[in-house]
Design a protein around this motif. Structure first.
Motif, PDB file in Angstrom:
ATOM      1  N   ALA A 191       0.833  -1.201   0.000  1.00 51.81           N
ATOM      2  CA  ALA A 191       0.000   0.000   0.000  1.00 51.81           C
ATOM      3  C   ALA A 191       0.867   1.249   0.000  1.00 51.81           C
ATOM      4  O   ALA A 191       1.933   1.286   0.615  1.00 51.81           O
ATOM      5  N   GLY A 192       0.403   2.282  -0.711  1.00 54.70           N
ATOM      6  CA  GLY A 192       1.151   3.528  -0.745  1.00 54.70           C
ATOM      7  C   GLY A 192       0.606   4.482  -1.780  1.00 54.70           C
ATOM      8  O   GLY A 192      -0.476   4.282  -2.338  1.00 54.70           O
ATOM      9  N   VAL A 193       1.380   5.512  -2.033  1.00 52.13           N
ATOM     10  CA  VAL A 193       1.006   6.556  -2.981  1.00 52.13           C
ATOM     11  C   VAL A 193       2.188   6.786  -3.925  1.00 52.13           C
ATOM     12  O   VAL A 193       3.341   6.751  -3.491  1.00 52.13           O
ATOM     13  N   GLU A 194       1.898   7.021  -5.207  1.00 51.48           N
ATOM     14  CA  GLU A 194       2.940   7.362  -6.169  1.00 51.48           C
ATOM     15  C   GLU A 194       2.539   8.629  -6.909  1.00 51.48           C
ATOM     16  O   GLU A 194       1.399   8.762  -7.379  1.00 51.48           O
ATOM     17  N   VAL A 195       3.507   9.571  -6.982  1.00 51.46           N
ATOM     18  CA  VAL A 195       3.261  10.902  -7.527  1.00 51.46           C
ATOM     19  C   VAL A 195       4.173  11.119  -8.732  1.00 51.46           C
ATOM     20  O   VAL A 195       5.399  11.053  -8.599  1.00 51.46           O
ATOM     21  N   VAL A 196       3.589  11.365  -9.892  1.00 53.78           N
ATOM     22  CA  VAL A 196       4.368  11.649 -11.092  1.00 53.78           C
ATOM     23  C   VAL A 196       4.678  13.138 -11.134  1.00 53.78           C
ATOM     24  O   VAL A 196       3.778  13.976 -11.016  1.00 53.78           O
ATOM     25  N   ILE A 197       5.971  13.475 -11.278  1.00 55.48           N
ATOM     26  CA  ILE A 197       6.419  14.871 -11.285  1.00 55.48           C
ATOM     27  C   ILE A 197       7.034  15.180 -12.647  1.00 55.48           C
ATOM     28  O   ILE A 197       7.940  14.469 -13.101  1.00 55.48           O
ATOM     29  N   SER A 198       6.544  16.236 -13.272  1.00 59.66           N
ATOM     30  CA  SER A 198       7.076  16.674 -14.558  1.00 59.66           C
ATOM     31  C   SER A 198       8.050  17.822 -14.330  1.00 59.66           C
ATOM     32  O   SER A 198       7.653  18.905 -13.894  1.00 59.66           O
ATOM     33  N   PRO A 199       9.364  17.616 -14.574  1.00 54.96           N
ATOM     34  CA  PRO A 199      10.348  18.689 -14.341  1.00 54.96           C
ATOM     35  C   PRO A 199      10.091  19.892 -15.238  1.00 54.96           C
ATOM     36  O   PRO A 199       9.642  19.756 -16.381  1.00 54.96           O
ATOM     37  N   THR A 200      10.374  21.067 -14.699  1.00 56.07           N
ATOM     38  CA  THR A 200      10.237  22.300 -15.469  1.00 56.07           C
ATOM     39  C   THR A 200      11.610  22.977 -15.552  1.00 56.07           C
ATOM     40  O   THR A 200      12.313  23.098 -14.561  1.00 56.07           O
ATOM     41  N   GLY A 201      11.970  23.400 -16.744  1.00 53.97           N
ATOM     42  CA  GLY A 201      13.236  24.118 -16.915  1.00 53.97           C
ATOM     43  C   GLY A 201      14.469  23.255 -16.805  1.00 53.97           C
ATOM     44  O   GLY A 201      15.571  23.761 -16.637  1.00 53.97           O
ATOM     45  N   SER A 202      14.318  21.925 -16.899  1.00 54.70           N
ATOM     46  CA  SER A 202      15.481  21.034 -16.840  1.00 54.70           C
ATOM     47  C   SER A 202      15.148  19.758 -17.591  1.00 54.70           C
ATOM     48  O   SER A 202      14.005  19.529 -17.993  1.00 54.70           O
ATOM     49  N   ASP A 211      18.959  21.920  -7.577  1.00 52.30           N
ATOM     50  CA  ASP A 211      17.511  21.906  -7.374  1.00 52.30           C
ATOM     51  C   ASP A 211      16.810  21.481  -8.656  1.00 52.30           C
ATOM     52  O   ASP A 211      17.091  22.002  -9.738  1.00 52.30           O
ATOM     53  N   ILE A 212      15.919  20.522  -8.527  1.00 53.28           N
ATOM     54  CA  ILE A 212      15.075  20.119  -9.650  1.00 53.28           C
ATOM     55  C   ILE A 212      13.662  20.596  -9.339  1.00 53.28           C
ATOM     56  O   ILE A 212      13.061  20.185  -8.337  1.00 53.28           O
ATOM     57  N   LYS A 213      13.156  21.456 -10.177  1.00 52.35           N
ATOM     58  CA  LYS A 213      11.806  21.975  -9.982  1.00 52.35           C
ATOM     59  C   LYS A 213      10.841  21.284 -10.924  1.00 52.35           C
ATOM     60  O   LYS A 213      11.211  20.907 -12.041  1.00 52.35           O
ATOM     61  N   GLY A 214       9.593  21.118 -10.470  1.00 53.01           N
ATOM     62  CA  GLY A 214       8.619  20.438 -11.300  1.00 53.01           C
ATOM     63  C   GLY A 214       7.199  20.704 -10.860  1.00 53.01           C
ATOM     64  O   GLY A 214       6.946  21.472  -9.922  1.00 53.01           O
ATOM     65  N   VAL A 215       6.289  20.055 -11.561  1.00 51.58           N
ATOM     66  CA  VAL A 215       4.862  20.182 -11.279  1.00 51.58           C
ATOM     67  C   VAL A 215       4.275  18.783 -11.142  1.00 51.58           C
ATOM     68  O   VAL A 215       4.606  17.877 -11.923  1.00 51.58           O
ATOM     69  N   VAL A 216       3.412  18.607 -10.141  1.00 56.44           N
ATOM     70  CA  VAL A 216       2.754  17.317  -9.952  1.00 56.44           C
ATOM     71  C   VAL A 216       1.809  17.069 -11.124  1.00 56.44           C
ATOM     72  O   VAL A 216       0.929  17.877 -11.415  1.00 56.44           O
ATOM     73  N   GLU A 217       2.013  15.949 -11.785  1.00 54.49           N
ATOM     74  CA  GLU A 217       1.205  15.618 -12.960  1.00 54.49           C
ATOM     75  C   GLU A 217       0.065  14.675 -12.617  1.00 54.49           C
ATOM     76  O   GLU A 217      -1.038  14.779 -13.152  1.00 54.49           O
ATOM     77  N   ALA A 218       0.334  13.713 -11.739  1.00 48.14           N
ATOM     78  CA  ALA A 218      -0.698  12.739 -11.376  1.00 48.14           C
ATOM     79  C   ALA A 218      -0.365  12.105 -10.043  1.00 48.14           C
ATOM     80  O   ALA A 218       0.809  12.054  -9.644  1.00 48.14           O
ATOM     81  N   VAL A 219      -1.387  11.631  -9.355  1.00 47.50           N
ATOM     82  CA  VAL A 219      -1.231  10.940  -8.073  1.00 47.50           C
ATOM     83  C   VAL A 219      -1.979   9.617  -8.156  1.00 47.50           C
ATOM     84  O   VAL A 219      -3.162   9.588  -8.533  1.00 47.50           O
ATOM     85  N   TYR A 220      -1.289   8.531  -7.817  1.00 46.15           N
ATOM     86  CA  TYR A 220      -1.900   7.200  -7.873  1.00 46.15           C
ATOM     87  C   TYR A 220      -1.827   6.532  -6.502  1.00 46.15           C
ATOM     88  O   TYR A 220      -0.835   6.667  -5.794  1.00 46.15           O
ATOM     89  N   GLU A 221      -2.865   5.790  -6.169  1.00 49.75           N
ATOM     90  CA  GLU A 221      -2.882   5.039  -4.907  1.00 49.75           C
ATOM     91  C   GLU A 221      -2.786   3.547  -5.190  1.00 49.75           C
ATOM     92  O   GLU A 221      -3.456   2.739  -4.556  1.00 49.75           O
ATOM     93  N   LYS A 222      -1.934   3.199  -6.135  1.00 55.34           N
ATOM     94  CA  LYS A 222      -1.644   1.804  -6.454  1.00 55.34           C
ATOM     95  C   LYS A 222      -0.146   1.689  -6.737  1.00 55.34           C
ATOM     96  O   LYS A 222       0.499   2.671  -7.115  1.00 55.34           O
ATOM     97  N   PRO A 223       0.422   0.500  -6.549  1.00 57.65           N
ATOM     98  CA  PRO A 223       1.872   0.338  -6.737  1.00 57.65           C
ATOM     99  C   PRO A 223       2.249   0.104  -8.201  1.00 57.65           C
ATOM    100  O   PRO A 223       1.400  -0.088  -9.068  1.00 57.65           O
ATOM    101  N   ASN A 224       3.551   0.134  -8.451  1.00 56.34           N
ATOM    102  CA  ASN A 224       4.153  -0.240  -9.726  1.00 56.34           C
ATOM    103  C   ASN A 224       3.584   0.530 -10.911  1.00 56.34           C
ATOM    104  O   ASN A 224       3.145  -0.053 -11.912  1.00 56.34           O
ATOM    105  N   ASN A 225       3.640   1.849 -10.821  1.00 58.82           N
ATOM    106  CA  ASN A 225       3.206   2.694 -11.931  1.00 58.82           C
ATOM    107  C   ASN A 225       4.357   2.937 -12.898  1.00 58.82           C
ATOM    108  O   ASN A 225       5.531   2.831 -12.549  1.00 58.82           O
TER     109      ASN A 225
END
Length: 395
Positions: A191-202, A211-225
């Motif tokens: 059980a857990g959470v997985e958050v896809v982050i899209s980097p911006t400017g890199s 520093d790696i900056k980004g924006v949250v693209e999606a949040v999943y509550e299932k494993p192995n994404n």
């Protein structure tokens, strides 16, 4: 100690290969009685066949690289095959050696930096390290502290448990960042959470001290994404998964940073052993640490195949001792290895992965590829998780 025989040649200017048979006279001889291959021998004489390389780091035509198979944080391959993946015109691999301890999936148990990019890190520290700096010089020694922090848009922060690590079911309160260097998916379990982050400017590459900056693209509550190309995935469990759900919703900005001490932030290639009892400093300033001289610690007196990297002046030296082969090579203890390197004038030395992983390959004069010149104790070349390569820009 007495040397019995040797062979020596120069693959390219700045690199010297030598193979020796060396005998050690020891006060005690220990053996692992659980192993069918490890037996006591007559007397206290221990014989070792070792391959050694001396690399002049000041030679402008020679450089060192710490690499993973196919440039991935995960995966394993034999040393000769790994070398072949990086060999090309103007970038000839003239020698290669196994290096850091690795998990079955192939990732280092400690940290690895390849071409200025972080391939993987452990939780917070290592026991040893080796770093290749931008000018080609090599630094090595003891522990390196590591700190990875992710900051949410609201200013809330969370300390990560590593980069490019597998989140397993046993990780009940952990959080990791994985990049596309890791693989096609997170391979997480439980059980857990997985958050896809899209980097911006890199380009999304995870580099030390940046520093790696980004924006949250999606949040999943299932494993192995899936891990989309050029993006990062935060994978969390327990209270850290709750933190992720509370602070990392779609569209929110985030930033992420990993720092190493001991000057490793500036390294182009680096490794540091962690979570392995054999990952030890053998020489510090030419002296053997008290920890290695402690004969009540069986790790110090056990005879095994070993790979050791050492510095003497500006030269890097690699020593691969064969072992577990009665009548050919017995293997060396950490105490014996440290004292032997001390007699050679080595100043710094660390023990890296050994046993069946110990592999030494060199390009012999007239050849177009590497030849394994030691005898790995498995009877065949073991697929490795990483390697140290010696590169020449001369064809």
């Amino acid at each position: 100690m007495s040397r019995v025989g040797k062979e020596r040649f120069q693959p390219v200017a700045g690199v010297i290969h030598e193979k020796k048979t060396v005998q050690f006279e020891t006060l005690f001889r220990f053996s692992d009685l659980r192993s069918q291959q490890s037996k006591l021998f007559e007397g206290s004489r221990v014989t070792n066949v070792l391959n050694t390389a001396a690399i002049d780091t000041g030679n402008p035509h020679v450089k060192l690289e710490i690499v993973s198979p196919a440039g991935r944080a995960t995966g394993r391959n034999t040393l000769v095959n790994i070398a072949g993946q990086y060999d090309k015109a103007g970038h000839r691999v003239v020698a290669g050696f196994n290096l850091d301890f690795f998990y079955p999936a192939g990732m280092s148990t400690g940290f690895q930096i390849m071409g200025g990019e972080i391939m993987t890190t452990p939780d917070n520290s290592t026991t040893t390290h080796m770093a290749i700096m931008p000018d080609g010089t090599v630094k090595m020694g003891g522990p390196v502290a590591i700190r990875s922090v992710l900051t949410a848009e609201d200013g809330s922060t969370i300390v990560l448990n590593g980069v490019n690590r597998v989140r397993e079911e046993k990780h009940t309160d952990h959080v990791f960042i994985v990049s596309d260097r890791y693989g096609a998916s997170t391979l997480s379990k439980g059980a857990g959470v997985e958050v896809v982050i899209s980097p911006t400017g890199s380009d999304g590459k995870v580099r030390p001290g940046m520093d790696i900056k980004g924006v949250v693209e999606a949040v999943y509550e299932k494993p192995n994404n899936k891990i989309p190309a050029g993006k990062l995935v935060l994978t969390a469990s327990g209270t850290k998964a709750k933190w992720a759900k509370d602070h990392l919703t779609a569209g929110k900005k985030v930033s992420f940073r990993t720092d190493f001490d001991q000057g490793v932030n500036e390294a182009v290639y680096a490794m540091g052993s962690a979570n392995q009892e054999d990952g030890r400093v053998l020489l510090r300033g030419g002296e053997v640490p008290e920890q290695i001289l402690d004969m009540s610690d069986l790790k110090n007196v056990d005879h095994q195949p070993r790979t050791i990297v050492a510095m003497k002046g500006k030269n890097l030296h690699v020593f691969v001792f064969d072992g577990r082969q009665r009548g050919y090579s017995d293997g060396v203890s950490l105490i014996e290895a440290a004292r032997y390197l001390q007699t050679l004038g080595m100043e710094e030395a660390i023990n890296v992965d050994g046993g069946g992983s110990s592999t030494y390959a060199v390009r012999k004069p007239g050849d177009t590829q590497l030849t394994v010149t030691n005898r790995p104790s498995d009877g065949a070349d073991r697929p490795l998780g990483n390697a140290l390569l010696v590169i020449s820009d001369e064809n």
